[in-house]
Write a protein that holds these residues in place. Sequence first.
Motif, PDB file in Angstrom:
ATOM      1  N   VAL A   1      -7.051  12.545  -6.918  1.00 48.50           N
ATOM      2  CA  VAL A   1      -7.714  13.888  -7.127  1.00 48.50           C
ATOM      3  C   VAL A   1      -7.263  14.693  -8.244  1.00 48.50           C
ATOM      4  N   ALA A   2      -5.730  14.520  -8.393  1.00 43.10           N
ATOM      5  CA  ALA A   2      -5.374  15.382  -9.549  1.00 43.10           C
ATOM      6  C   ALA A   2      -5.583  14.654 -10.815  1.00 43.10           C
TER       7      ALA A   2
ATOM      8  N   GLU B   1      -3.800  20.447  -9.830  1.00 42.49           N
ATOM      9  CA  GLU B   1      -2.251  20.305  -9.414  1.00 42.49           C
ATOM     10  C   GLU B   1      -1.986  19.001  -8.448  1.00 42.49           C
ATOM     11  N   ARG B   2      -1.155  18.453  -8.606  1.00 47.68           N
ATOM     12  CA  ARG B   2      -0.548  17.305  -7.505  1.00 47.68           C
ATOM     13  C   ARG B   2       0.085  17.816  -6.465  1.00 47.68           C
ATOM     14  N   LYS B   3      -0.871  18.496  -5.727  1.00 45.42           N
ATOM     15  CA  LYS B   3      -0.420  19.364  -4.538  1.00 45.42           C
ATOM     16  C   LYS B   3      -1.860  19.313  -3.466  1.00 45.42           C
ATOM     17  N   PHE B   4      -1.110  19.183  -2.084  1.00 45.51           N
ATOM     18  CA  PHE B   4      -2.327  19.364  -1.117  1.00 45.51           C
ATOM     19  C   PHE B   4      -1.892  20.070  -0.053  1.00 45.51           C
TER      20      PHE B   4
ATOM     21  N   PHE C   1      -7.052  19.904  -1.682  1.00 47.02           N
ATOM     22  CA  PHE C   1      -6.186  19.424  -2.682  1.00 47.02           C
ATOM     23  C   PHE C   1      -6.390  20.058  -3.909  1.00 47.02           C
ATOM     24  N   GLY C   2      -5.125  20.152  -4.700  1.00 51.03           N
ATOM     25  CA  GLY C   2      -5.044  20.788  -5.794  1.00 51.03           C
ATOM     26  C   GLY C   2      -4.310  22.322  -5.992  1.00 51.03           C
ATOM     27  N   GLY C   3      -4.117  22.865  -4.932  1.00 52.77           N
ATOM     28  CA  GLY C   3      -3.405  24.004  -4.744  1.00 52.77           C
ATOM     29  C   GLY C   3      -4.265  25.169  -3.979  1.00 52.77           C
ATOM     30  N   GLY C   4      -3.625  26.408  -3.882  1.00 50.77           N
ATOM     31  CA  GLY C   4      -4.400  27.478  -3.059  1.00 50.77           C
ATOM     32  C   GLY C   4      -5.031  28.332  -4.111  1.00 50.77           C
TER      33      GLY C   4
ATOM     34  N   VAL D   1       2.054  22.559   3.259  1.00 52.33           N
ATOM     35  CA  VAL D   1       1.697  22.392   2.037  1.00 52.33           C
ATOM     36  C   VAL D   1       2.835  21.258   1.256  1.00 52.33           C
ATOM     37  N   PHE D   2       2.281  20.312   0.595  1.00 51.23           N
ATOM     38  CA  PHE D   2       3.032  19.605  -0.132  1.00 51.23           C
ATOM     39  C   PHE D   2       3.035  19.457  -1.631  1.00 51.23           C
ATOM     40  N   ASP D   3       3.966  19.957  -2.162  1.00 49.67           N
ATOM     41  CA  ASP D   3       3.892  20.086  -3.772  1.00 49.67           C
ATOM     42  C   ASP D   3       4.644  18.899  -4.338  1.00 49.67           C
TER      43      ASP D   3
END
Length: 380
Positions: free
Chosen positions: A137-138, A144-147, A162-165, A349-351
Amino acid sequence: MSIKTGARLVLDLGGPLLWSTCLAAHSTVPCRSDVCAAAAVQDNRWNCSSSTDGRGGAGLCACSAYPYNPLNGQCARGDVTTTPMLANVTDGVNPLYPVAFPVHAACAPGALLGSLPSGAVGVAGLSGAPLSLPSQVAASLKVERKFALCLPGGGGTGAAIFGGGPFHLLVVPEEFGMVSNGLSYISYLRNPKNGGFYLDVVGIALNHRGADVPPDSLALDAGTGHGGVMLSTVAPYTALRPDIYRAVIEAIDAELRLIARTPPSWPFERCYQRSAMWWTRIGPYTASVDLMLAGGQNWTIVGASAVVEVSQEAACFAFVDMGAAAAPAVDHSPAVIIGGHQMEDNLVVFDLEKWQFGFSGLLLGTMTRCGNFDFSIGSQ
């Protein structure tokens, strides 16, 4: 997680791939490609590895991978293919508009679906591997590589973002609406042997009194991959290695000695009369379980996260012995597997860039829950 066809994928925090059953006619990926090289970067939870085959002629070959079922430990060979996915862009409150993007996935035979929930057609791996869903997705959508995950408790629909807040919830009073402002962040550990997310836990306490957990028993050995405290979306309840489990049970017995017990209800060993419990906004209050994190923070498991109601008369301490059949087979012997029940109605949240894990704590304390993400309008 629902995908555009209405089919569902099981979320696997340690999974390196996206995989599902495929139509007989499907595209393939050349083995001499960057995608195939990425498919070979798999975790080592099983004795399978990526490979190529000789189909295609003229010196060409098709890339294969080995999708893995995290519930029964089975794996099977399948083509790597390209498939479209559809998601909704969100402002954190509502879906705004759909966006389509291609992903690389592994095909799997129908037999690999055994033990997955009814209706599941495959698994979405959420690790930091190159072909995991958050990584793809990132790369495709330049986010961002964040979900974030918000797993619903007691039914309802949660959210995978996916992608941050930011992350908004429908709550009253309004000051609780921006849940992302109240998250606690810690660094997570990665196990090079299985790709899972691990927390650096140094002790366990019941009602702020430390359980007699053996020294260093919670530590992750980065060389062998043994030990450590792993997060899992496929384990139903938190499972503890027998020596740690016995120490925690002894501590819970000391704390709850005045609450009338009921007979055990498999797989739970300690069960109590519901009528003897103190009921609060966050659920039945028995004892708080603190996972004592390196750096001084705690992840506190309390109320509905610590207890599971098994009948109208009884509720049980929602932790199980890792030797019980209820704990899924996981290689490299974690000391503790934090299961889905303990993550329900928590925003986590996983960054993947900063190697950070964020957690809200039980949302019931702020009069909301994961089902209050209002993504019901065409959410995919």
